[in-house]
Design an enzyme around this catalytic site. Sequence first.
Site, PDB file in Angstrom:
ATOM      1  N   TYR A 145       7.657 -71.032 -14.771  1.00 33.69           N
ATOM      2  CA  TYR A 145       8.452 -71.006 -16.208  1.00 33.69           C
ATOM      3  C   TYR A 145       7.613 -69.736 -16.718  1.00 33.69           C
ATOM      4  CZ  TYR A 145       8.919 -71.063 -21.489  1.00 33.69           C
ATOM      5  OH  TYR A 145       8.839 -70.710 -22.472  1.00 33.69           O
TER       6      TYR A 145
ATOM      7  N   LYS B 231       8.789 -65.358 -18.108  1.00 35.86           N
ATOM      8  CA  LYS B 231       8.691 -64.945 -19.204  1.00 35.86           C
ATOM      9  C   LYS B 231       7.437 -63.615 -18.906  1.00 35.86           C
ATOM     10  CE  LYS B 231      10.145 -67.773 -22.256  1.00 35.86           C
ATOM     11  NZ  LYS B 231      12.330 -67.202 -22.683  1.00 35.86           N
TER      12      LYS B 231
ATOM     13  N   SER C  63       6.826 -66.709 -24.804  1.00 40.07           N
ATOM     14  CA  SER C  63       6.138 -67.601 -25.225  1.00 40.07           C
ATOM     15  C   SER C  63       4.117 -66.719 -25.324  1.00 40.07           C
ATOM     16  CB  SER C  63       6.566 -68.607 -24.040  1.00 40.07           C
ATOM     17  OG  SER C  63       5.744 -69.605 -24.207  1.00 40.07           O
TER      18      SER C  63
HETATM   19  C1  WQD Z   1       0.319 -79.732 -26.906  1.00 41.01           C
HETATM   20  C2  WQD Z   1      -0.307 -80.183 -26.991  1.00 41.01           C
HETATM   21  C3  WQD Z   1      -1.276 -81.556 -25.085  1.00 41.01           C
HETATM   22  C4  WQD Z   1       1.980 -84.427 -25.006  1.00 41.01           C
HETATM   23  C5  WQD Z   1       4.085 -75.884 -24.059  1.00 41.01           C
HETATM   24  C6  WQD Z   1       4.557 -74.818 -23.114  1.00 41.01           C
HETATM   25  C7  WQD Z   1       4.611 -73.527 -23.939  1.00 41.01           C
HETATM   26  C8  WQD Z   1       4.974 -73.750 -24.964  1.00 41.01           C
HETATM   27  C9  WQD Z   1       5.258 -74.744 -26.140  1.00 41.01           C
HETATM   28  C10 WQD Z   1       7.497 -73.057 -24.540  1.00 41.01           C
HETATM   29  C11 WQD Z   1      -1.486 -80.537 -26.350  1.00 41.01           C
HETATM   30  C12 WQD Z   1      -1.301 -82.335 -25.658  1.00 41.01           C
HETATM   31  C13 WQD Z   1       1.282 -83.414 -25.556  1.00 41.01           C
HETATM   32  C14 WQD Z   1       1.665 -85.151 -24.821  1.00 41.01           C
HETATM   33  C15 WQD Z   1      -0.070 -84.573 -25.724  1.00 41.01           C
HETATM   34  N1  WQD Z   1       7.226 -73.515 -24.238  1.00 41.01           N
HETATM   35  N2  WQD Z   1       0.371 -84.092 -26.096  1.00 41.01           N
HETATM   36  N3  WQD Z   1       0.505 -85.755 -24.764  1.00 41.01           N
HETATM   37  O1  WQD Z   1       1.246 -77.566 -23.773  1.00 41.01           O
HETATM   38  O2  WQD Z   1       0.790 -76.322 -25.473  1.00 41.01           O
HETATM   39  O3  WQD Z   1       2.772 -75.707 -24.538  1.00 41.01           O
HETATM   40  O4  WQD Z   1       5.294 -76.236 -25.255  1.00 41.01           O
HETATM   41  O5  WQD Z   1       7.737 -71.979 -24.535  1.00 41.01           O
HETATM   42  O6  WQD Z   1       5.564 -72.189 -23.042  1.00 41.01           O
HETATM   43  O7  WQD Z   1       3.165 -74.518 -22.248  1.00 41.01           O
HETATM   44  O8  WQD Z   1       3.033 -77.877 -25.900  1.00 41.01           O
HETATM   45  O9  WQD Z   1       4.237 -79.771 -26.482  1.00 41.01           O
HETATM   46  O10 WQD Z   1       3.236 -79.917 -24.763  1.00 41.01           O
HETATM   47  O11 WQD Z   1       1.725 -80.074 -25.857  1.00 41.01           O
HETATM   48  O12 WQD Z   1      -1.236 -85.014 -25.767  1.00 41.01           O
HETATM   49  O13 WQD Z   1       2.502 -86.021 -24.600  1.00 41.01           O
HETATM   50  O14 WQD Z   1      -0.450 -82.096 -27.374  1.00 41.01           O
HETATM   51  O15 WQD Z   1      -2.753 -81.802 -24.274  1.00 41.01           O
HETATM   52  O16 WQD Z   1      -3.177 -80.107 -25.647  1.00 41.01           O
HETATM   53  P1  WQD Z   1       1.296 -76.476 -24.977  1.00 41.01           P
HETATM   54  P2  WQD Z   1       2.818 -79.353 -25.365  1.00 41.01           P
END
Ligand code: WQD
Length: 331
Positions: free
Chosen positions: A149, A153, A124
């Site tokens: 998590y 990785k 990741s």
């Molecule tokens: C994306 C953007 C949030 C939810 C995570 C893991 C990473 C990988 C992918 C496995 C950010 C914003 C999110 C919400 C929001 N997983 N957001 N409201 O954090 O980039 O990555 O998932 O490998 O390891 O860390 O993904 O989809 O949570 O967030 O505004 O309800 O959407 O702040 O900018 P992230 P995400």
Amino acid sequence: MKVLVTGGLGFIGSHTVVELLEENNDVIIVDNLYNSKIEVLGKLETISGNSIKFYQYDLLDKEKLDEIFAENEIDSVIHFAGYKAVGESVREPLMYYTNNLISTLNLLEVMKKYNVKKIVFSSSATVYGEQESPKYVETMKRGETASPYGTTKAMIEKMLEDLYASDNSWNITILRYFNPVGAHKSGLIGEEPNGIPNNLMPYVMKVAAGKLEQLSIFGNDYPTPDGTGVRDYIHVVDLAKGHVKALQNSPDGLNVYNLGSGKGVSVLELVTTFERVNELKVNYKIVDRRPGDLPEYYADPTKALKELDWKTEKTLEDICKDTWNYQKNNI
Ligand code: WQD
């Protein structure tokens, strides 16, 4: 090629199985159904027209794992199986370290015993942590991971590096995913996280379907074009094809590749695109930043194109359409 896919009924694993079968590989799936459903097996057989050998085993059970290798002439392994909920890993670190690390160690030891030394590992972008530049490239050192998590990785990447250093007859490909989203065009398989989604796209999907009240956008005061977080969203079918290309084309030795589009997309851009292509409204409000979130990061995808002959082909519009199509087929 006979490929064992661990976690093959999960979101990315199931889409990869479809693409492996498409390329006439023999596929065996092992999955403990902790974060997947047995119904996905039938859907994969419907999509592919193939029957698929399935073991409902847990990789923590080394004897069961040994049975799979004793019964099948496996050529290579794609290793997806592992817990992957960031928030849950913060609450239950020991569960994450035990499951993700011990299951991987069991797998590698059984592979060694049966002289199966070709593995593609599901890593990741989270292993980069915070870097000087938001455009992540494989030559960067791994950084501070933001959750147990992410740390599992990074630790598994290190385990694989040490394994290769001890025996360079291994062929190890580490794939660093950015933000996997979307669904197969059939609408039969897609992302079904347990409980309330942590990730943006499944949350948007559930709000659009009326299953959740309102999306909270975590902060609009980041130093980004519209103030909301920027990420590299990659269609899960593009991601799946990247695994097939990795099996086919990865050079000998240990190699690391970013699998991303190379394009940063903001939260608001994703939400408004989802609304536009699906002709609906997503109810949202702006709230405070989520602790641990970085403002912006996206892939430099050059290496995967050069060495694996792989790049993303699907657009943000495709992602939004396919995600909604899946939701409509599975309300
Ligand atoms: C994306 C953007 C949030 C939810 C995570 C893991 C990473 C990988 C992918 C496995 C950010 C914003 C999110 C919400 C929001 N997983 N957001 N409201 O954090 O980039 O990555 O998932 O490998 O390891 O860390 O993904 O989809 O949570 O967030 O505004 O309800 O959407 O702040 O900018 P992230 P995400």
